[in-house]
Enzyme design. Structure first.
Site, short mmCIF file in Angstrom:
data_model
loop_
_atom_site.label_atom_id
_atom_site.label_comp_id
_atom_site.label_asym_id
_atom_site.label_seq_id
_atom_site.Cartn_x
_atom_site.Cartn_y
_atom_site.Cartn_z
N GLU A 158 0.93 -1.19 0.09
CA GLU A 158 0.01 -0.01 0.03
C GLU A 158 0.75 1.21 -0.07
O GLU A 158 0.67 2.25 0.81
CB GLU A 158 -0.89 -0.09 1.10
CG GLU A 158 -1.97 -1.22 1.07
CD GLU A 158 -2.78 -1.36 2.44
OE1 GLU A 158 -2.95 -0.50 3.25
OE2 GLU A 158 -3.36 -2.42 2.37
N GLU A 263 -6.25 -10.95 -1.28
CA GLU A 263 -6.97 -10.72 -0.13
C GLU A 263 -8.56 -10.59 -0.29
O GLU A 263 -9.42 -9.70 -0.06
CB GLU A 263 -6.80 -9.45 0.61
CG GLU A 263 -5.00 -9.26 1.00
CD GLU A 263 -4.63 -7.91 1.85
OE1 GLU A 263 -5.74 -7.34 2.06
OE2 GLU A 263 -3.64 -7.78 1.82
#
Ligand code: 9MR
Length: 373
Positions: A158, A263
């Site tokens: 991220e 995910e």
């Protein structure tokens, strides 16, 4: 004589029953996610602490039957592994890796460099040489410890903003953008055989996707090895569209890296960002207990269950179509009961994002994937 005949008949019935049972079991075993997609990509789940300790009996049974790769939902994040400078705590991470070895799973390391769930001392560090040395020590210590055991590392997580620019994280602010290729180089140095990934969310959106492309090209230009892009895939019933996901797979594959869905979960609940716009702060406490934001607390209506199954099936059809570019598909959890989406972005809701329900029973979405074999 009568007794002997009865006994023989009894034995015959018993042996038939055993045979039927065995063949049912065999069918059951061959009908699992890991066997259905065996020749296409790994299928996995993120594990919480109970599952890592083996004390979630039902969850652990599903894990062994269904999945051939595992991710640590929380236990390998920096704040847990190295809470103080050079003070490491590998208790839970060691258990996680031992479990992966025991069940012969491909083991994922998540994650080395992430601004969130970071140790306090790192967030406070202002000196660039000191911070670089902390990151080096972290990567060296952690990657070396699990060398040859952890098959894939989320090296950086991220690092991008929604517009595709680099996030103003503590790493960028103190070190500048060179920290990105440096992290990949250190990871490669301490385990030359591990696959190295960049992992992020919302990266099917064109702007952020373009940011990932720039990042991967920059790493490659800097001589850092990157093997894959991890698309987190925290999605909903409609978005992103299949077309957008397909464009994204093709875009990343064209960079010469593999794609993974790292995910995956599909929220079926209303999203407060859409309702209130982007201006509002990220605090949705006012919605806690608001029934319009938590419409399925008493159960999921059939039509939503069907929509979830259809969504999962169309996604996996796409993954199968591009199997040559896809390494792995990992669900962010095993059962709906423990999904982080029950508490995000609004706390205490009842969400249904995974393939197994709160009682660990397979949902229609699960069968919709087995149908693809
Ligand atoms: O599922 C994780 C949850 O238990 C933690 O509270 C949360 C804290 O940030 O992190 C969750 O996992 C995140 C993952 O590590 C990185 N991508 C987003 C995931 C969901 O927030």
């Amino acid at each position: 004589m009568k007794k002997i005949i009865l006994l023989a008949l009894g034995l015959l019935v018993l042996s038939c029953a055993k045979h039927i049972n065995q063949s049912q079991n065999t069918t059951k075993e061959s009908n699992s996610l890991q066997t259905v997609f065996k020749n296409q990509f790994y299928v996995g789940a993120a594990l919480n602490e109970r599952q890592i300790k083996g004390s979630d009996t039902k969850g652990n049974r599903i894990l062994e039957k269904e999945f051939n790769t595992i991710s640590p939902e929380n236990c390998m994040k920096w704040m847990f592994l190295q809470p103080k400078p050079n003070v490491f705590d590998f208790k839970m991470a060691d258990k996680y890796v031992a479990l992966g070895e025991k069940i012969n799973a491909h083991i994922i390391g998540h994650t080395l460099v992430w601004h969130s769930q970071l140790a306090a001392f790192m967030k406070e560090e202002q000196d660039s040489a000191q911070m670089a040395s902390y990151i080096h020590n972290h990567i060296q210590t952690v990657v070396s410890r699990y060398k040859g055991k952890i098959g894939t590392w989320d090296v950086v997580n991220e690092a991008l903003k929604e517009n595709g620019d680099l996030r103003q994280s503590v790493f960028l602010n103190v070190l500048g953008e060179g920290y990105l290729s440096q992290a990949f180089k250190w990871a490669a140095q301490y385990d030359p055989n591990a696959k190295l990934m960049y992992n992020d969310y919302n990266i099917c959106h064109p702007k952020k996707r373009a940011g990932v492309v720039r990042l991967v090209k920059q790493l490659q230009a800097d001589g850092a090895r990157i093997d894959g892009v991890g698309i987190q895939a925290h999605w909903d019933l409609k978005k992103p569209s299949i077309q957008q996901i397909e464009e994204t797979i093709l875009t990343y594959a064209a960079l010469g890296v593999q794609v993974s869905f790292t995910e995956l979960d599909i929220s079926v609940l209303p999203n407060p960002w859409e309702l209130v716009g982007a201006e509002v702060s990220q605090n949705f406490e006012k919605y806690i207990g608001d029934k319009t934001m938590d419409p399925y607390s008493k159960g999921l209506p059939d039509q939503v269950q069907d929509a979830l199954a259809a969504r999962y099936q169309e996604l996996f059809k796409l993954f199968v179509k591009h199997q040559d570019k896809i390494d792995r598909v990992t669900f962010w959890g095993i059962s709906d009961k423990n999904s982080w989406l029950n508490d995000f972005p609004i706390k205490q809701r009842t969400n249904y994002p995974l393939l197994f329900d709160r009682n660990y029973q397979p949902k229609k979405a699960y069968s919709s994937l087995l149908e693809l074999q």
